[in-house]
Write an enzyme that holds these catalytic residues in place. Structure first.
Site, PDB file in Angstrom:
ATOM      1  N   SER A 102      -1.675 -13.841  -8.015  1.00 28.13           N
ATOM      2  CA  SER A 102      -0.884 -14.162  -9.200  1.00 28.13           C
ATOM      3  C   SER A 102      -1.558 -13.655 -10.483  1.00 28.13           C
ATOM      4  O   SER A 102      -1.755 -12.457 -10.641  1.00 28.13           O
ATOM      5  CB  SER A 102      -0.640 -15.667  -9.248  1.00 28.13           C
ATOM      6  OG  SER A 102       0.371 -15.978 -10.173  1.00 28.13           O
ATOM      7  N   LYS A 143      15.141 -12.872 -16.173  1.00 40.90           N
ATOM      8  CA  LYS A 143      14.562 -12.435 -17.441  1.00 40.90           C
ATOM      9  C   LYS A 143      13.038 -12.476 -17.399  1.00 40.90           C
ATOM     10  O   LYS A 143      12.357 -11.536 -17.824  1.00 40.90           O
ATOM     11  CB  LYS A 143      15.083 -13.332 -18.571  1.00 40.90           C
ATOM     12  CG  LYS A 143      14.553 -12.981 -19.955  1.00 40.90           C
ATOM     13  CD  LYS A 143      15.152 -13.909 -20.995  1.00 40.90           C
ATOM     14  CE  LYS A 143      14.643 -13.571 -22.391  1.00 40.90           C
ATOM     15  NZ  LYS A 143      15.223 -14.473 -23.421  1.00 40.90           N
TER      16      LYS A 143
END
Length: 446
Positions: A102, A143
């Site tokens: 991540s 988004k």
């Protein structure tokens, strides 16, 4: 004679060259460790490591990284720190079993060089909003996914690394082993340890420009390796930043406050609850070192004041002392490898000063301020009311009225039982009525 002079000059010149103080300084490579969730504290630690390397003109800074990810804003701050570093920063996924997942992958992709140890992995960068009650992942909207995909692609393009693999890190949660990452041109080195890394990276060119220097060819020949140990502050907040620990502290702290308010008078639940709640919020990583330290110091002062206003036999004092000392250590002990906000030697003295100051403040509020508050709360005993209980002498017979002398002053007095009290006898003031004292004869006087 000239030959002898020349020989002496040659010997002198060679001797000067051989002097240790005159020989060229050995190049230094610093090695720092980042382990755990990425938070603002991690960014502060990165800043400290980079500052140390820059101030000592290091050949490179190696960061041994092991993280499951963390906060996006903290990650971006770290990326900016690396991009603006005047020293090459090498991200080394280490030790065996470590991951750069991540947020850790973004940090690695911004580095001047990426290395991995065998048995490690990199990737799995899909942004999420959290986890549902049933444990399932709450995926981020398109988004946000598009933003992080573009951000990762930008880092890959700037470094000339595999853009396709970089995008899959985000869009498909791709994870790679060291060999896969090396073959995919995501990383540059697979190394067993730091010496192996220095050997394999020697002569390599940085993948991204170093601030103020451009692309740099790494020279690790005859270098000295110095470790930068995590600071006291970082060790404390790394423990607190564990999601399980911070969440548990937060929940138990809230329950302590609720239980304390429902059972007033005991003070223990709300005291512990307040401390645990603050530690839980700090552990969630939304503060930097300065803010976290100040919050704990302020909490400590609140406990000290509470002790003075509502004495609890030292409970608030102990809580305040713990909060004050912990806050001071976090506030000032925030460097790495002996480099703090202040120097290492100064910090050793400062640490003692923090503890001594905390103890002195605790004693002051426990005894001094408590006494002052009690004095302010005491009913005023000034003026004529002070005369009650005083003993005076009769200077004019009381029959039953007369004059007595108390504290060197003459007062009109009246015998309480109406009896005659002669001059020279002693009387005790029982009451004050206006400008008249009500008295009685002191027993034992003839």
């Amino acid at each position: 004679m000239r030959a002898m002079k020349r020989a002496l000059l040659v010997i002198l010149f060679v001797s000067i060259l051989l002097l240790p103080g005159v020989s060229a300084d050995k190049k230094v490579v610093y090695v720092g460790k980042i382990d755990g969730t990425i938070t603002q504290y991690t960014a502060d630690q990165f800043a400290s490591y980079i500052k140390t390397a820059e101030e000592n003109n290091a050949e490179a800074l190696i960061i041994e990284l092991n993280t499951p990810g963390g906060q996006g804003d903290a990650m971006m701050r770290i990326v900016s720190l690396i991009q603006n570093s005047t020293v090459p920063v090498i991200i080394y996924v280490y030790p065996r079993g470590a991951i750069a997942a991540s947020a850790g992958t973004y940090i690695a992709m911004s580095a001047h060089l990426i290395a991995m140890a065998p048995g490690t992995s990199i990737g799995a960068c899909e942004p999420i909003l959290g986890y549902a009650a049933n444990g399932s992942i709450i995926r981020a909207p398109a988004k946000i996914r598009n933003f992080y995909t573009a951000y990762m692609r930008s880092l890959a393009e700037e470094s000339g690394r595999n853009v396709t693999a970089a995008e899959k890190f985000v869009l498909e949660d791709l994870s790679l082993t060291p060999e896969e990452a090396l073959n995919a041109h995501v990383i540059e080195v697979v190394a067993d340890d730091v010496p192996d890394l220095l050997k394999k990276a020697n002569g390599m060119r940085t993948k991204v420009p170093v601030a103020g220097k451009g692309y740099v060819t790494l020279n690790f020949t005859n270098v000295e390796v110095k470790e930068l140990n995590p600071s006291i502050s970082y060790r404390i907040v790394t423990f607190l930043a564990n999601p399980a620990v911070s969440y548990l502290l937060f929940v138990v702290g809230m329950l302590g406050l609720v239980f304390g308010f429902l059972t007033p008078g005991w003070h223990v639940p709300e005291t512990l609850g307040a401390i645990l709640l603050v530690l839980g919020v700090i552990g969630m990583g939304y503060f930097g070192y300065n803010e976290a330290g100040l919050v704990l110091i302020i909490l400590g002062m609140i406990f000290f004041i509470a002790e003075a206003l509502t004495p609890t036999f030292g409970l608030f004092t102990v809580a305040g002392l713990i909060s004050f000392i912990l806050g001071g250590l976090i506030l000032f002990g925030k460097g790495g490898g002996g480099v703090y906000l202040v120097s290492a030697s100064t910090f050793e003295t400062l640490r003692v000063a923090i503890i001594v100051t905390g103890v002195l403040l605790a004693l002051f509020f426990l005894f001094g301020m408590a006494a002052v508050v009690k004095a302010h709360r005491r009913k005023p005993e000034t003026g004529r009311e002070e005369l009650v209980g005083e003993v005076g002498k009769v200077v004019e017979d009381l029959n039953p009225e007369g004059i007595i002398k108390v504290r060197g002053e003459l007062w009109k007095a009246v015998s309480k039982d109406g009896s005659m009290i002669r001059v020279g006898e002693r009387v005790k003031v029982l009451e004050v009525r206006g400008l008249t004292l009500i008295v009685e004869k002191v027993r034992g006087d003839s």
